[in-house]
Design an enzyme around this catalytic site. Structure first.
Site, mmCIF file in Angstrom:
data_model
loop_
_atom_site.group_PDB
_atom_site.id
_atom_site.type_symbol
_atom_site.label_atom_id
_atom_site.label_comp_id
_atom_site.label_asym_id
_atom_site.label_seq_id
_atom_site.Cartn_x
_atom_site.Cartn_y
_atom_site.Cartn_z
ATOM 1 N N HIS A 117 0.816 -1.225 0.000
ATOM 2 C CA HIS A 117 0.000 0.000 0.000
ATOM 3 C C HIS A 117 0.846 1.269 0.000
ATOM 4 O O HIS A 117 0.307 2.363 -0.159
ATOM 5 C CB HIS A 117 -0.938 0.019 1.205
ATOM 6 C CG HIS A 117 -1.909 -1.113 1.237
ATOM 7 N ND1 HIS A 117 -2.705 -1.433 0.163
ATOM 8 C CD2 HIS A 117 -2.208 -2.019 2.220
ATOM 9 C CE1 HIS A 117 -3.459 -2.483 0.482
ATOM 10 N NE2 HIS A 117 -3.163 -2.861 1.718
ATOM 11 N N ASP A 154 -2.598 -11.251 -1.616
ATOM 12 C CA ASP A 154 -3.139 -10.653 -0.404
ATOM 13 C C ASP A 154 -4.595 -10.257 -0.700
ATOM 14 O O ASP A 154 -4.930 -9.926 -1.847
ATOM 15 C CB ASP A 154 -2.310 -9.416 -0.055
ATOM 16 C CG ASP A 154 -2.657 -8.801 1.294
ATOM 17 O OD1 ASP A 154 -1.859 -8.953 2.223
ATOM 18 O OD2 ASP A 154 -3.714 -8.149 1.390
ATOM 19 N N HIS A 156 -6.124 -7.653 -0.022
ATOM 20 C CA HIS A 156 -6.256 -6.228 -0.311
ATOM 21 C C HIS A 156 -5.484 -5.875 -1.582
ATOM 22 O O HIS A 156 -4.369 -6.350 -1.784
ATOM 23 C CB HIS A 156 -5.731 -5.402 0.867
ATOM 24 C CG HIS A 156 -6.373 -5.743 2.168
ATOM 25 N ND1 HIS A 156 -5.720 -6.440 3.158
ATOM 26 C CD2 HIS A 156 -7.619 -5.505 2.618
ATOM 27 C CE1 HIS A 156 -6.540 -6.608 4.184
ATOM 28 N NE2 HIS A 156 -7.702 -6.056 3.882
ATOM 29 N N ASP A 233 -4.732 -13.707 4.403
ATOM 30 C CA ASP A 233 -6.005 -13.068 4.734
ATOM 31 C C ASP A 233 -7.203 -13.431 3.862
ATOM 32 O O ASP A 233 -8.331 -13.099 4.232
ATOM 33 C CB ASP A 233 -5.851 -11.541 4.840
ATOM 34 C CG ASP A 233 -4.956 -10.935 3.791
ATOM 35 O OD1 ASP A 233 -4.596 -11.627 2.825
ATOM 36 O OD2 ASP A 233 -4.600 -9.746 3.939
#
Length: 322
Positions: A117, A154, A156, A233
């Site tokens: 990110h 991931d 995200h 996740d």
């Protein structure tokens, strides 16, 4: 297989903070006890020139010197503390060290990493510096790597990585992620696959198969270096993931990725990326299974069966340029 860790420098977090920093030390202890084929090593600190090759000097200086604004700290998710830059530089250093090892041995790992990110001038989502971007640029400039592939699984979307490599054909970014999950404003990468909440194993694996086939069609040249963000996740036990993959589904995910890597024989850096467990042991089970699959592939590449008709492509080093 070399595996680098950096859990000796904890963050200073307020009580009740939801970032599970304890998972890194727990994973290292689990792997040390149960996966003897790993060569666990503390991560070195990343050199600042490598970090500054990706992030702006102004942003790096603010991280190092405590100049982040309150809004910037909220975006990252951590309050600034002298330990923050120390930890961030070692996190990047782990991926740089794993990249060097992967180019020499075929496969290596960072027990954390995957800080996807963070973009050039800001952090976000518990990511201070973008370790994959720093390592990719280092490999291109210092080792002559011409094609990098990021397989980001991931839950995200890797918005920072996508922004850093936008318009750059030498780095191809693939991301499978929750459509409605963080970050809520995505940054388009080369191939983004948005998945609905609670998609489950079958839909996820079908989407992954299609995505890996599409990568093969669209890559301008064979990858020499792959970063695999094997986030835990997407698992059904994750507090933030919401995709609902079973433990068997997670293992099948990794099997597909490692089978793809086996065919392409590109140097690979494994990153554990995200994981926000309701039960720590469940997370560690998933991560250990990923590492064991990676170790099996490393052993195969470094102890190949004799070939009856050897060709130059049989050598990993020739195929990977390493």
């Amino acid at each position: 297989m070399q595996a680098f860790h950096f859990d000796a420098q904890p963050l200073s977090l307020p009580p009740g903070h939801r970032f599970p920093q304890h998972k890194y030390g727990a994973l290292r202890e689990r792997l040390a006890a149960r996966v003897p084929g790993l060569r666990l090593q503390p991560a070195p600190k990343a050199a600042l020139p490598a970090v500054r090759a990706v992030h702006t000097h102004a942003y790096v200086d603010k991280v190092l010197q405590g100049g982040l604004s309150a809004a910037e700290q909220r975006e990252i998710g951590f309050p600034w503390h002298p330990g923050m830059p120390v930890r961030a530089l070692h996190s990047v250093g782990a991926t740089l060290a794993a990249t060097r090892a992967a180019l020499a041995e075929g496969l290596a790992m960072n027990l954390g990493g995957g800080t996807h990110h963070a973009s050039a001038a800001q952090g976000g989502g518990y990511c201070v510096f973008n370790d994959v971007a720093v390592a990719a640029r280092w490999a291109q400039r210092q080792r002559g790597v011409t094609q990098v592939l990021v397989i980001d699984l991931d839950v995200h979307q890797g918005n920072g990585t996508a922004a850093l490599f936008a318009g750059d054909p030498t780095v191809f970014t693939l991301s499978l992620h929750g459509a409605k999950n963080f970050p809520f404003r995505k940054v388009a990468g080369d191939l983004d696959v948005d998945l609905p909440d609670h998609c489950g194993d079958a839909a996820y694996l079908q989407a992954l198969d299609a995505a890996l086939s599409e990568v093969e069609r669209r890559l301008p040249r064979p990858p020499e270096l792959v970063f695999y963000l094997a986030g835990a996740d997407p698992h059904e036990g994750d507090r933030l993931g919401r995709l609902g993959l079973s433990t068997a589904g997670m293992a099948a995910r990794d099997e597909r990725v490692f089978a793809w890597l086996r065919r392409h024989r590109a140097a690979t850096v494994l990153l554990m990326a995200g994981g926000y467990p309701t039960e720590l042991e469940q997370l560690l089970d998933v991560q250990q299974a990923t590492v064991e699959q990676a170790l099996a592939l490393w052993a195969e590449w470094n102890n190949p069966a004799p070939s009856l008709n050897p060709t130059p492509d049989d050598a990993f080093g020739a195929a990977a340029g390493g």
